[in-house]
Structures are given as structure tokens and as C-alpha cells.
Design a protein around this motif. Structure first.
Motif, short mmCIF file in Angstrom:
data_model
loop_
_atom_site.label_atom_id
_atom_site.label_comp_id
_atom_site.label_asym_id
_atom_site.label_seq_id
_atom_site.Cartn_x
_atom_site.Cartn_y
_atom_site.Cartn_z
N LEU A 28 43.12 -31.18 15.08
CA LEU A 28 43.30 -30.33 13.91
C LEU A 28 42.05 -30.27 13.03
CD1 LEU A 28 46.93 -31.22 12.77
CD2 LEU A 28 46.13 -29.17 13.97
N GLN A 29 41.23 -31.31 13.05
CA GLN A 29 40.04 -31.31 12.21
C GLN A 29 39.10 -30.16 12.56
OE1 GLN A 29 37.84 -34.98 12.38
NE2 GLN A 29 36.56 -34.47 10.63
N LEU A 30 39.01 -29.82 13.85
CA LEU A 30 38.11 -28.75 14.28
C LEU A 30 38.80 -27.40 14.41
CD1 LEU A 30 35.88 -30.45 17.01
CD2 LEU A 30 35.31 -29.97 14.62
N LEU A 31 40.12 -27.39 14.45
CA LEU A 31 40.83 -26.12 14.68
C LEU A 31 40.44 -25.03 13.69
CD1 LEU A 31 42.94 -24.36 16.08
CD2 LEU A 31 44.69 -25.48 14.69
N PRO A 32 40.40 -25.30 12.36
CA PRO A 32 40.11 -24.20 11.43
C PRO A 32 38.63 -23.86 11.30
CG PRO A 32 40.55 -26.19 10.20
CD PRO A 32 40.76 -26.53 11.64
N VAL A 33 37.76 -24.61 11.96
CA VAL A 33 36.32 -24.35 11.81
C VAL A 33 35.68 -24.00 13.15
CG1 VAL A 33 36.05 -25.72 9.72
CG2 VAL A 33 35.83 -26.85 11.96
#
Length: 230
Positions: free
Chosen positions: A37-42
Motif C-alpha cells: 500500500l505504501q507504493l500503490l498511490p505513488v
């Protein structure tokens, strides 16, 4: 499956530039990465496509959890972009929706998250569960298989009993893996790579012991050497 394909390195880093820099440092030592999830929005899904185009495998650890219609649509959208493994929370309605959304995609394997490895019995009691960790894990494994999932995410401490009770033919992906002598960090239920494989795990997820290492490629090779020993 080669031992290298059983090791999944977590790209739990602030941005995709950091993640791609780590993959370059790992080189051929690592063939499988986890995007959470840490990389999902970026830009996580774009990174997923670049890694797979480069011949790597990708575990999309998104832990989908919503009403069934939303999970079905989200899974369909993710499947359209490609991936190798995808997690959803191991609740029957959620898992059935994910299976429906995945459709006939032969590549995307679905995993039910049983109980997070950062949780223990005291935390489950605080959250209002009537089950302890072990009993809740076993119940959710049974439900995952009944729903048509390809496997589960479970701690290495439960993997042996899962195999004994439910047999083979499905994936057990285990986070909370720490090489011998490594700090457990915020994980409650951990094991070494060798112990996890002996217990029946098919894939081992490793984060900080590799992604925070001075030489990530060497750290990954050391873990694979631990795996080879068993």
C-alpha cells in the motif's frame, strides 16, 4: 520452482524511485518483489508493469477489503494491469468477490490474508475477536480454500499445521521472515527462512533484512543460502 522464486523482497520504501534503485542493487539475486500500500498511490501499478516487463514477478500486497461489489471491481481492474499474486482479507464474501473479479486470468493468483503477523492473541481480543490467533487462522484457511482462492498468507508458526490439516496444492505465503540472528522488529510471529520452508511455506516475504541492508544483493543471497540448507 527455484529457491530464488520462493524469496519475495518487500519494496516497503517511500517512493518508486527508491524501490527501483533497490531492484537495481539486487540485480539477478532477486526475482520476486512485493509492492504494498505504501507504493500503490505513488505509481505502484506502473512499477509493477515495469518489473514484470523486465522478467520479474510481483506480489501485489493490497489486502483488499470492502463491500463485495467494490472488491470484485477492484480485482478486475488490477487483473487488467497484470500481476502474479494479489492479497485480499480472508472474509468469505470478500474472497468470493475477488475470485469473480479475477475471472479467467491464469497468471494472477489470489491469496487470503488470515491474521496479520503483527497481531497476537492479546491484540485480537482487544479488537473483539472470540478466536485466538491459531483458531482464527485455521478457520480462515478453510474458508479461503472453499471460496476458490489459490492460497493464503499466514505466519510460519501456523504453516506446519495448515499443511497437516489441509494438505498441499495451494500456496502459503509467509511474512515475518527473519534470517538467523536478525531483529524481529514490529512482527509478533516470526521464523527463520529454513524453519518456514520446513513448515510448508511456498514463498517467504522478507523486508528490512534485505531492503535496509548495506548490500541488498548479498543479503538476498545469504537468505537463499539459508533456504538451500534445508
Amino acid at each position: 520452482m527455484s529457491l530464488r522464486d520462493k524469496l519475495i523482497v518487500a519494496l516497503d520504501l517511500p517512493g518508486v524511485d527508491d524501490a527501483e534503485a533497490l531492484t537495481r542493487r539486487c540485480g539477478d539475486a532477486v526475482s520476486f518483489y512485493k509492492i504494498g500500500l505504501q507504493l500503490l498511490p505513488v505509481g505502484g501499478m506502473d512499477l509493477n508493469e515495469r518489473l514484470r516487463a523486465a522478467g520479474k514477478k510481483v506480489f501485489l500486497d493490497f489486502k483488499l477489503h470492502d463491500i463485495p461489489a467494490t472488491v470484485e471491481k477492484a480485482t478486475r481492474s488490477i487483473a487488467s494491469r497484470g500481476g502474479d499474486l494479489l492479497t485480499v482479507h480472508a472474509e468469505p464474501a470478500v474472497m468470493r468477490a475477488a475470485v469473480a473479479g479475477r475471472g479467467d486470468d491464469p497468471d494472477l493468483k489470489l491469496l487470503g490474508v488470515t491474521v496479520l503477523t503483527a497481531y497476537d492473541d492479546a491484540m485480537l481480543t482487544e479488537m473483539g475477536y472470540a478466536f485466538g490467533t491459531r483458531d482464527l487462522v485455521m478457520r480462515r484457511v478453510e474458508q479461503a480454500l472453499d471460496c476458490g482462492m489459490d492460497g493464503v498468507v499466514a505466519s510460519p508458526l501456523e504453516a506446519a499445521e495448515i499443511r497437516e490439516r489441509f494438505g498441499g496444492g495451494f500456496l502459503i505465503v509467509t511474512p515475518g521472515i527473519r534470517p538467523a540472528g536478525a531483529d524481529a522488529g514490529d512482527q509478533k510471529r516470526v521464523a527463520t527462512p529454513g524453519d518456514a520452508l520446513k513448515a510448508g511455506s511456498t514463498h517467504l516475504v522478507v523486508g528490512r533484512p534485505v531492503n535496509a541492508a548495506e548490500d541488498p544483493a548479498e543479503a538476498a543471497r545469504d537468505i537463499i543460502a539459508e533456504m538451500e540448507a534445508v
